[in-house]
Design an enzyme around this catalytic site. Structure first.
Site, PDB file in Angstrom:
ATOM      1  N   LEU A  15      -3.443  -8.397   7.770  1.00  0.00           N
ATOM      2  CA  LEU A  15      -3.763  -9.267   6.642  1.00  0.00           C
ATOM      3  C   LEU A  15      -3.701 -10.737   7.071  1.00  0.00           C
ATOM      4  O   LEU A  15      -4.573 -11.540   6.749  1.00  0.00           O
ATOM      5  CB  LEU A  15      -2.792  -9.009   5.479  1.00  0.00           C
ATOM      6  CG  LEU A  15      -3.069  -9.817   4.235  1.00  0.00           C
ATOM      7  CD1 LEU A  15      -4.349  -9.361   3.564  1.00  0.00           C
ATOM      8  CD2 LEU A  15      -1.904  -9.712   3.249  1.00  0.00           C
ATOM      9  N   HIS A 219      -6.980  -3.080  -9.291  1.00  0.00           N
ATOM     10  CA  HIS A 219      -8.258  -3.797  -9.395  1.00  0.00           C
ATOM     11  C   HIS A 219      -9.088  -3.356 -10.607  1.00  0.00           C
ATOM     12  O   HIS A 219      -9.595  -4.177 -11.360  1.00  0.00           O
ATOM     13  CB  HIS A 219      -9.109  -3.586  -8.142  1.00  0.00           C
ATOM     14  CG  HIS A 219      -8.387  -3.851  -6.857  1.00  0.00           C
ATOM     15  ND1 HIS A 219      -7.520  -4.900  -6.709  1.00  0.00           N
ATOM     16  CD2 HIS A 219      -8.401  -3.218  -5.654  1.00  0.00           C
ATOM     17  CE1 HIS A 219      -7.051  -4.906  -5.469  1.00  0.00           C
ATOM     18  NE2 HIS A 219      -7.561  -3.887  -4.818  1.00  0.00           N
TER      19      HIS A 219
HETATM   20  C1  BG6 Z   1      -7.841  -2.960  -1.366  1.00  0.00           C
HETATM   21  C2  BG6 Z   1      -7.690  -1.485  -1.170  1.00  0.00           C
HETATM   22  O1  BG6 Z   1      -6.923  -3.423  -2.314  1.00  0.00           O
HETATM   23  O2  BG6 Z   1      -9.165  -3.234  -1.802  1.00  0.00           O
HETATM   24  C3  BG6 Z   1      -8.718  -0.979  -0.169  1.00  0.00           C
HETATM   25  O3  BG6 Z   1      -6.390  -1.218  -0.698  1.00  0.00           O
HETATM   26  C4  BG6 Z   1     -10.105  -1.371  -0.590  1.00  0.00           C
HETATM   27  O4  BG6 Z   1      -8.628   0.417  -0.010  1.00  0.00           O
HETATM   28  C5  BG6 Z   1     -10.160  -2.857  -0.875  1.00  0.00           C
HETATM   29  O5  BG6 Z   1     -10.998  -1.049   0.456  1.00  0.00           O
HETATM   30  C6  BG6 Z   1     -11.494  -3.234  -1.462  1.00  0.00           C
HETATM   31  O6  BG6 Z   1     -11.573  -4.612  -1.506  1.00  0.00           O
HETATM   32  P1  BG6 Z   1     -12.970  -5.347  -1.465  1.00  0.00           P
HETATM   33  O7  BG6 Z   1     -12.647  -6.768  -1.656  1.00  0.00           O
HETATM   34  O8  BG6 Z   1     -13.546  -5.062  -0.102  1.00  0.00           O
HETATM   35  O9  BG6 Z   1     -13.778  -4.743  -2.548  1.00  0.00           O
END
Ligand code: BG6
Length: 446
Positions: A15, A219
């Site tokens: 990260l 999310h």
């Molecule tokens: C993360 C998840 O929070 O979000 C992942 O742990 C996922 O598994 C990712 O791939 C998706 O994020 P983005 O921004 O690529 O849609």
């Protein structure tokens, strides 16, 4: 602004390398950080400042502000010495980013407390925030023993996506949809989050989490809150949070099925006989005056035939009168394209030129790419900047997290019931009449 120490715990991890340092470097270039600041990487690995910068690929003027400290013990003195060396005096603010495995959140928070950071520092915490309601409550309690709620910033990076922030603007800065945004006009709400990638190098984490904990609890439930919440009385983070809480209290998962992609069991870090779901399809409801009776569908999966996050609002069918005597006109839709190709598509009926009485479905597209010359900033730039400025609007409170766990915990055991092959979209197992999101593929994309 006072000098600022930005501490990244878990600084040698993915990260920090992929998201945090690049975002801070851009904020530096754009002169968005205080005139005096340091970024202090902190971890168990031994590094000198130079070797740390080299490993993280940090170079140029920004690199001069990047330093490294092994372990938390003595961190406070280390930061004070760094600022003195730089002639910035003794007064500074601290922001600590926990880019750490969740198993060590609590222990690390108490170490930080012992170092004396609890009194003034801000704490930024990455998901996952617990694995269920009980663990989230325990974690919240431990963090709150040392840091007050107003200084804890819990990240949900979806909230910082430009197209997600635009949901509230679309709803509350345009008059045309407001009176139609309810169960009288809207037939169903569809949230779709698909990724072609599998679990990649995160098998061990994902196998314990599964798609519901990984994507839905945080999310996608947040997206649902933004789509369904009532207008806040102001744009303060507290007023927005209060409206989201009302939705979370009224939210329920009514049906849910889960699947797993065929080659999941051979992914690195995954148990060969794992039943962890990598795909879910669910029906939810929000039992408020505004939304009662409107089915809400969420579909999320790894190893899907395409990558795309979209929210679709399908309006009710027209009555069988006038142009729609044969019931052939498609209902209106509003599609929020979160990614890729950020934008909003409005599907509406339009006359076919020249043909007597002919009506077809036409799109009105708003694409960021065509409308604004500004580049869309990466989510972490916005999140880090807001945390630096103490703005909590895009962060999630302990109460929201606990309520979201309450919603998903009701599903019980998240085990996969079927397997699917990555190149083919698993057909609906709940008989959901999904909006055909394929139709908008390519729209607004480069
Ligand atoms: C993360 C998840 O929070 O979000 C992942 O742990 C996922 O598994 C990712 O791939 C998706 O994020 P983005 O921004 O690529 O849609």
């Amino acid at each position: 602004m006072k000098p600022l120490a930005i501490v990244i715990l878990g600084a040698s991890g993915n990260l920090a390398r992929k998201k945090l340092l690049p975002a801070l470097s851009i904020l530096h270039q754009r002169k968005k950080l205080p005139s005096s600041y340091i970024v202090a990487g902190c971890g168990r690995t031994e590094h000198t400042n130079e070797s740390f910068r080299a490993v993280l690929g940090v170079a140029g003027e920004f690199a001069e502000s990047v330093v490294y400290k092994t372990g938390i013990a003595g961190l406070k003195k280390f930061l004070a010495d760094e600022f003195l060396k730089r002639g910035a005096g003794e007064e500074y603010d601290t922001m600590i980013f926990m880019a750490l495995p969740p198993a060590v959140f609590e222990k690390t928070a108490s170490e930080l407390c012992m170092e004396g950071f609890g009194k003034t520092a801000r704490l930024v915490v990455e998901k996952p925030f617990g694995t269920d309601l009980e663990s989230a409550k325990t974690l919240n309690r431990s963090l709150l023993e040392c840091f007050p709620e107003e200084r804890i910033f819990r990240i949900d990076h979806y909230l910082a996506k430009e197209a997600v922030q635009n949901i509230l603007v679309f709803r509350f800065a345009n008059m045309i949809f407001d009176s139609a945004w309810n169960s009288s006009c809207i037939e169903s709400i569809h949230i779709n989050a698909l990724e072609t990638s599998g679990v990649e190098d995160r098998g061990a984490y994902f196998d314990n989490a599964g798609i519901i904990r990984d994507m839905v609890q945080n999310h996608l439930i947040q997206l649902l809150c933004l789509i369904t919440m009532d207008a806040p009385v102001s744009l303060s983070s507290e007023d927005i949070r209060q409206q989201k809480l009302q939705i979370l209290r009224a939210m329920r998962i009514d049906k849910c099925v889960c699947g797993q992609y065929e080659k999941y069991g051979i992914e690195r870090g995954v148990q060969p006989d794992s039943t962890t779901p990598t795909f879910t399809e669910m029906q939810l409801s929000v039992n408020t005056m505004r939304w009662s009776g409107v089915p809400i569908y969420i579909r999320a999966g790894k190893s899907m035939p395409r990558t795309g996050t979209e929210i679709g609002i399908r309006f009710k069918h027209l009555p069988r009168v006038l142009f729609n005597e044969n019931d052939e006109i498609e209902p209106n839709k509003v599609i929020f394209k979160i990614q890729p190709g950020e934008g909003i598509v409005i599907d509406m009926a339009s006359k076919i030129p020249g043909r007597e009485g002919g009506v077809a479905s036409a799109n009105m597209n708003f694409c960021y790419r065509d409308t604004f010359s500004e580049q869309i900033p990466e989510a972490y730039q916005r999140l880090l900047l807001d945390a630096v400025n103490g703005d909590k609007t895009l962060f999630v409170s302990s109460e929201e997290i606990e309520l979201a766990w309450k919603v998903v915990d009701k599903v019980g055991n998240y085990t996969s019931k079927f397997s699917y092959e990555g190149r083919v979209m698993p057909g609906t197992r709940l008989g959901i009449d999904w909006i055909d999101f394929e139709r908008y593929k390519g729209v607004c994309e480069i």
